[in-house]
Design a protein around this motif. Sequence first.
Motif: not given
Length: 285
Positions: A128-130, A220-222, A270-271, A277-279
């Motif tokens: 669904a995320a895609s 991430a500097q957002m 998406l990023r 998920v990775d962290e």
Amino acid sequence: MRTVYVNGEYVAENDAKISVFDRGFLMADGVYEVTSVIDGKILDFEGHVLRLERSLAELGMPMPMPADDLLAIHRELVSLNAVDEGAVYLQITRGAPADRDFAFPPEGTPQTVVLFTQSKPGLAGDAAASKGIKVISIPDIRWGRRDIKTVQLLYPSMGKMMAKAAGVDDAWMVEDGMVTEGTSNNAYIVRGNTIITRHLGNEILSGITRAAVLRFAREAQMTVEERSFSIEEAQTADEAFITSATTFVMPVTEIDGVQIGSGSPGPLALRLREIYVDESRKAAV
């Protein structure tokens, strides 16, 4: 058949029972937490326990056991039920007095503690995320203490059904012209490199995934802006998304029939999902 935990015992789900006088059943007098499982490990457990302790305290209930014991039960259930990806649901109520009464039960009445697992293969790679999800807006008519994660979930459940009847995936709730949150998630919009989400308060739940995602975004500097926004502002945003323990970061591509941005999941959402998920995999216990 699943093995579940009920008041100190691991039992087959068909044998799991609580009293008909339980305050959670009669009065919605209880709180809950849901922690996700990836690779057989628990995500964000510390954050969920801290919120659980706060919810219980706000209702005048103690923690029924130390956090380490709760973690051990989570791990045992994940192991017994061979859950690789999924969730663990935890519910604690004020217990079961001898009879129904609006007054709280006598001090020392044992609390009810229930945990069970839900297996959800593909949770981390949810398709669904895609493509993103579509939402509608509905009035927020819930009680005033939404910051407490109680089991009072009737209206959010009705909201899910309103969305289903409208042929979409979920609903965002609106109060005084401003979005509060989704039926079971926190809501966000994106303008440029700025993520906008409602500030914390009694009006919304302090999402554990929300806290993690905002932390990762800042790292991430957002730019993060915690303030209210309207449906009209959301409809003109570059992107929109939701976060929750079981959806992680999920792009929103349509609100009340209006396409958001390009109509496809945005790059920032998406990023953020990828980072989360990775962290979370790295920090899982």
